[in-house]
Write a protein that holds these residues in place. Sequence first.
Motif, PDB file in Angstrom:
ATOM      1  N   UNK A   1       5.220  -3.303  -2.113  1.00  0.00           N
ATOM      2  CA  UNK A   1       5.756  -2.532  -0.990  1.00  0.00           C
ATOM      3  C   UNK A   1       5.868  -1.037  -1.255  1.00  0.00           C
ATOM      4  N   UNK A   2       5.803  -0.604  -2.508  1.00  0.00           N
ATOM      5  CA  UNK A   2       5.862   0.826  -2.810  1.00  0.00           C
ATOM      6  C   UNK A   2       4.499   1.499  -2.682  1.00  0.00           C
ATOM      7  N   UNK A   3       3.452   0.726  -2.469  1.00  0.00           N
ATOM      8  CA  UNK A   3       2.115   1.306  -2.330  1.00  0.00           C
ATOM      9  C   UNK A   3       2.010   2.064  -1.008  1.00  0.00           C
ATOM     10  N   UNK A   4       1.250   3.134  -1.006  1.00  0.00           N
ATOM     11  CA  UNK A   4       1.178   4.015   0.167  1.00  0.00           C
ATOM     12  C   UNK A   4       0.579   3.322   1.381  1.00  0.00           C
ATOM     13  N   UNK A   5      -0.271   2.321   1.165  1.00  0.00           N
ATOM     14  CA  UNK A   5      -0.969   1.666   2.275  1.00  0.00           C
ATOM     15  C   UNK A   5      -0.209   0.443   2.792  1.00  0.00           C
ATOM     16  N   UNK A   6       0.984   0.201   2.267  1.00  0.00           N
ATOM     17  CA  UNK A   6       1.704  -1.038   2.576  1.00  0.00           C
ATOM     18  C   UNK A   6       1.963  -1.195   4.076  1.00  0.00           C
ATOM     19  N   UNK A   7       2.412  -0.140   4.747  1.00  0.00           N
ATOM     20  CA  UNK A   7       2.718  -0.250   6.174  1.00  0.00           C
ATOM     21  C   UNK A   7       1.460  -0.527   6.994  1.00  0.00           C
ATOM     22  N   UNK A   8       0.318   0.005   6.569  1.00  0.00           N
ATOM     23  CA  UNK A   8      -0.938  -0.285   7.267  1.00  0.00           C
ATOM     24  C   UNK A   8      -1.355  -1.736   7.083  1.00  0.00           C
ATOM     25  N   UNK A   9      -1.065  -2.280   5.912  1.00  0.00           N
ATOM     26  CA  UNK A   9      -1.337  -3.703   5.671  1.00  0.00           C
ATOM     27  C   UNK A   9      -0.509  -4.548   6.633  1.00  0.00           C
ATOM     28  N   UNK A  10       0.761  -4.204   6.781  1.00  0.00           N
ATOM     29  CA  UNK A  10       1.625  -4.950   7.694  1.00  0.00           C
ATOM     30  C   UNK A  10       1.149  -4.819   9.134  1.00  0.00           C
ATOM     31  N   UNK A  11       0.667  -3.642   9.493  1.00  0.00           N
ATOM     32  CA  UNK A  11       0.135  -3.454  10.857  1.00  0.00           C
ATOM     33  C   UNK A  11      -1.044  -4.397  11.095  1.00  0.00           C
ATOM     34  N   UNK A  12      -1.921  -4.515  10.106  1.00  0.00           N
ATOM     35  CA  UNK A  12      -3.064  -5.426  10.254  1.00  0.00           C
ATOM     36  C   UNK A  12      -2.601  -6.878  10.354  1.00  0.00           C
ATOM     37  N   UNK A  13      -1.608  -7.238   9.573  1.00  0.00           N
ATOM     38  CA  UNK A  13      -1.089  -8.610   9.631  1.00  0.00           C
ATOM     39  C   UNK A  13      -0.457  -8.903  10.988  1.00  0.00           C
ATOM     40  N   UNK A  14       0.274  -7.946  11.524  1.00  0.00           N
ATOM     41  CA  UNK A  14       0.877  -8.128  12.846  1.00  0.00           C
ATOM     42  C   UNK A  14      -0.208  -8.258  13.914  1.00  0.00           C
ATOM     43  N   UNK A  15      -1.264  -7.478  13.778  1.00  0.00           N
ATOM     44  CA  UNK A  15      -2.349  -7.515  14.760  1.00  0.00           C
ATOM     45  C   UNK A  15      -3.080  -8.850  14.740  1.00  0.00           C
ATOM     46  N   UNK A  16      -3.362  -9.346  13.554  1.00  0.00           N
ATOM     47  CA  UNK A  16      -4.141 -10.582  13.441  1.00  0.00           C
ATOM     48  C   UNK A  16      -3.317 -11.842  13.330  1.00  0.00           C
ATOM     49  N   UNK A  17      -1.996 -11.697  13.265  1.00  0.00           N
ATOM     50  CA  UNK A  17      -1.144 -12.848  12.985  1.00  0.00           C
ATOM     51  C   UNK A  17      -0.922 -13.770  14.163  1.00  0.00           C
ATOM     52  N   UNK A  18      -0.616 -15.007  13.840  1.00  0.00           N
ATOM     53  CA  UNK A  18      -0.216 -16.028  14.801  1.00  0.00           C
ATOM     54  C   UNK A  18       0.837 -16.906  14.122  1.00  0.00           C
ATOM     55  N   UNK A  19       1.735 -17.463  14.877  1.00  0.00           N
ATOM     56  CA  UNK A  19       2.666 -18.450  14.351  1.00  0.00           C
ATOM     57  C   UNK A  19       3.398 -18.020  13.097  1.00  0.00           C
ATOM     58  N   UNK A  20       3.217 -18.803  12.013  1.00  0.00           N
ATOM     59  CA  UNK A  20       3.934 -18.565  10.765  1.00  0.00           C
ATOM     60  C   UNK A  20       3.604 -17.211  10.165  1.00  0.00           C
ATOM     61  N   UNK A  21       2.349 -16.774  10.296  1.00  0.00           N
ATOM     62  CA  UNK A  21       1.987 -15.480   9.714  1.00  0.00           C
ATOM     63  C   UNK A  21       2.727 -14.339  10.412  1.00  0.00           C
ATOM     64  N   UNK A  22       3.011 -14.488  11.701  1.00  0.00           N
ATOM     65  CA  UNK A  22       3.791 -13.471  12.398  1.00  0.00           C
ATOM     66  C   UNK A  22       5.246 -13.488  11.937  1.00  0.00           C
ATOM     67  N   UNK A  23       5.762 -14.657  11.641  1.00  0.00           N
ATOM     68  CA  UNK A  23       7.139 -14.727  11.132  1.00  0.00           C
ATOM     69  C   UNK A  23       7.246 -13.990   9.800  1.00  0.00           C
ATOM     70  N   UNK A  24       6.298 -14.239   8.907  1.00  0.00           N
ATOM     71  CA  UNK A  24       6.314 -13.586   7.602  1.00  0.00           C
ATOM     72  C   UNK A  24       6.087 -12.085   7.742  1.00  0.00           C
TER      73      UNK A  24
END
Length: 267
Positions: free
Chosen positions: A100-123
């Motif tokens: 989470x201290x990596x500079x790109x961490x928030x962009x990774x989360x944005x991609x996960x939110x965009x592509x997520x469904x169900x359990x992956x969205x919860x995480x």
Amino acid sequence: AQTASASTDAAMRIVIHALTRNAGLDHAQLVRQARSMKRKILDDVRNERIWFFDLPKVDAKAELDHPLVDSEFIPQLENLILGPSHFFALNAAYVLYSLREKSDYSNVLRRLLTGGRGESLRLSAAMTCDLPDGTGQPLLLDRLLNGESTSGCRHLYKRLTGPYGIQHVEAVRKGLGGSSARAAKAAAELANKFPLDAALASELRAFFDQWRTKEEPYPRGGGSVPESPRGELAKILAPAFARDHDFLLDLLADDRPGVQSAAREHA
């Protein structure tokens, strides 16, 4: 397909190795024990329950205050979190959280939110809410406003916090206007936290009427009750239209107990 499967298997091994190593466990020994028990179970089906309870039990927790893997493995972690296995999605999320201290961490989360469904969205929602200084809230809103309204979006609605503004109202509109009853119910729960004026009350009443036909029928003869946002909406609408006696009587006659109970408080 074989290449993709091999890549997934490699990512799974990376996750398990990282967590067991960090927790001070001997990964190779655990694998040997599990394989031994698996052979016993398969070779002696009659006693499979006895052998099952002999499987090695592990009670260990990895420390996530430093990176468990290199940043180059982030794409593999993303694929596991978005994948079909809840077990590996959860453990991949733990490993990702250590980065989470990596500079790109928030962009990774944005991609996960965009592509997520169900359990992956919860995480993804849980990790996004942990971003410092409330920086995760706009990411949640952006996904709700610009992505498809799916069942997993309920996890995003539940993570939204005030102060609430026009974007939150728009997100509620999208959830109530979508086809997922679970997402719509979570959107209605969020709407109950908003200041209510006549215009919004009328709009929510219109959504309430729409869901009379959109929701699955209530099982009169027993059985599982399908989700619906109307019980949550009734909690808002009953006090807002307390002087509309015909509307309250209509709520009291509704098949859904949640709608009835909301009306009884103001009848």
